[in-house]
Design an enzyme around this catalytic site. Structure first.
Site, PDB file in Angstrom:
ATOM      1  N   SER A 151       0.841  -1.100   0.056  1.00 50.92           N
ATOM      2  CA  SER A 151       0.014  -0.082   0.127  1.00 50.92           C
ATOM      3  C   SER A 151       0.767   1.166   0.061  1.00 50.92           C
ATOM      4  O   SER A 151       2.023   1.088   0.434  1.00 50.92           O
ATOM      5  CB  SER A 151      -0.865   0.012   1.339  1.00 50.92           C
ATOM      6  OG  SER A 151      -1.324   1.425   1.350  1.00 50.92           O
ATOM      7  N   TYR A 202      -1.155  -0.646  10.592  1.00 51.08           N
ATOM      8  CA  TYR A 202      -1.317  -1.074   9.168  1.00 51.08           C
ATOM      9  C   TYR A 202      -0.261  -0.497   8.388  1.00 51.08           C
ATOM     10  O   TYR A 202       0.613  -1.048   7.473  1.00 51.08           O
ATOM     11  CB  TYR A 202      -2.712  -0.352   8.554  1.00 51.08           C
ATOM     12  CG  TYR A 202      -2.888  -0.485   7.157  1.00 51.08           C
ATOM     13  CD1 TYR A 202      -3.604  -1.393   6.840  1.00 51.08           C
ATOM     14  CD2 TYR A 202      -2.664   0.549   6.200  1.00 51.08           C
ATOM     15  CE1 TYR A 202      -3.982  -1.918   5.498  1.00 51.08           C
ATOM     16  CE2 TYR A 202      -3.034   0.216   4.818  1.00 51.08           C
ATOM     17  CZ  TYR A 202      -3.551  -0.839   4.281  1.00 51.08           C
ATOM     18  OH  TYR A 202      -3.895  -1.209   3.183  1.00 51.08           O
ATOM     19  N   LYS A 253       2.573  -2.826   5.868  1.00 58.29           N
ATOM     20  CA  LYS A 253       2.654  -2.568   4.577  1.00 58.29           C
ATOM     21  C   LYS A 253       4.312  -2.145   4.400  1.00 58.29           C
ATOM     22  O   LYS A 253       4.698  -2.544   3.257  1.00 58.29           O
ATOM     23  CB  LYS A 253       1.667  -1.585   4.247  1.00 58.29           C
ATOM     24  CG  LYS A 253       0.356  -2.073   4.228  1.00 58.29           C
ATOM     25  CD  LYS A 253       0.073  -3.289   3.581  1.00 58.29           C
ATOM     26  CE  LYS A 253      -1.307  -3.614   3.339  1.00 58.29           C
ATOM     27  NZ  LYS A 253      -1.563  -5.035   2.424  1.00 58.29           N
TER      28      LYS A 253
END
Length: 276
Positions: A150, A163, A167
């Protein structure tokens, strides 16, 4: 065997896709089938994986659904065995896509259970996929791996620590793997999109305010999962390591590389200015 005689890896591929039950994973599976490939559609949600496989076979494509919790190494090992049975040989393309969303709470307030859950799927999933499938592709001497990361991998937006970290790990994993596989005939691509129109907000562990904002941004600026998958496969066919399908991801990547401290200070200012 599928895929070995084609110049472009995404054409006629023997492909394994994790998280294929919805979103980008389902889009990858559908696009690969349209490109003449056979697809193993894996997901922790058996019914969702079956829907993706059924949609492909309804169009005269070749697909099978396989249960897989990518956070569990035994499941990924079983996935590899099932794929080799289905293809009657090794896969030629592996897409480590399974992922979840998390965010809205600062470091120190994020429950450790959320850290464990997010890293287990978003980071350990691709680690397990690379650990299991890389030796298989090495032995075959051909193929490709796509890891779905991402723009959060380098964006480091406040309130999204778990998160972001997951990533960022996938980005580093992909860069390392690409270096290790250089000259082997196995290509590596890491996908770093910004907002994509998927159900990740509904299924993640995200605070309501952050979920509302993310949903609006997906609606206003997000690309379709199909467009992202198609762009990524085309990048992989060209041998590209990095796929950033949206302009804002490319701009963020450049600013972060060339002016990292300025970028981080600006993020902090924007975060404090935003109403909570």
């Amino acid at each position: 065997m599928l895929g070995l005689t084609t110049k472009k890896r995404s054409r006629g591929a023997a492909a394994v896709v994790t998280g294929a039950g919805s979103g980008i994973g389902a889009a990858f599976a559908a696009e690969l089938a349209q490109r003449g490939g056979a697809v193993v559609c894996s997901d922790i949600d058996d019914a969702a994986a079956q829907r993706t496989a059924d949609a492909i076979t309804a169009q005269q494509g070749k697909a099978v659904a396989v249960h897989c919790d990518a956070s569990k190494i035994d499941d990924v090992g079983n996935l590899a065995a099932a794929a080799q049975d289905f293809f009657d040989g090794p896969p030629t393309l592996v897409i480590n896509n399974a992922g979840v969303g998390a965010g809205g709470t600062p470091i120190g307030e994020v429950p450790l259970e959320d850290w464990t859950w997010t890293l287990g799927i978003n980071l350990w999933g691709p680690i397990h996929g690379c650990h299991v499938f890389t030796p298989i592709l090495r032995e075959a001497g051909y193929g490709g791996i796509i890891n779905v990361a991402s723009a959060a991998a380098f964006g480091a937006a406040p309130g999204m620590a778990a998160y972001n970290v997951s990533k960022a790990g996938v980005l580093s994993l992909s860069e390392t793997l690409a270096a290790e596989l250089s000259g082997t005939g196995i290509a590596v691509t890491v996908l770093c999109p910004t907002f994509v129109k998927t159900n990740i907000v509904e299924t993640g562990r995200i605070t309501s305010d952050s979920a509302d904002l993310a949903a609006k941004l997906m609606r206003w600026t997000g690309f379709s999962a199909t467009k992202v998958a198609r762009t990524c496969l085309d990048t992989h066919d060209r041998g590209g390591l990095y796929c950033m399908p949206q302009l804002d991801a490319k701009i963020g990547w450049d600013i972060k590389r060339f002016a990292p401290e300025t970028y981080t200070r600006a993020l902090g200012l924007l975060s404090r200015a935003r109403p909570h």
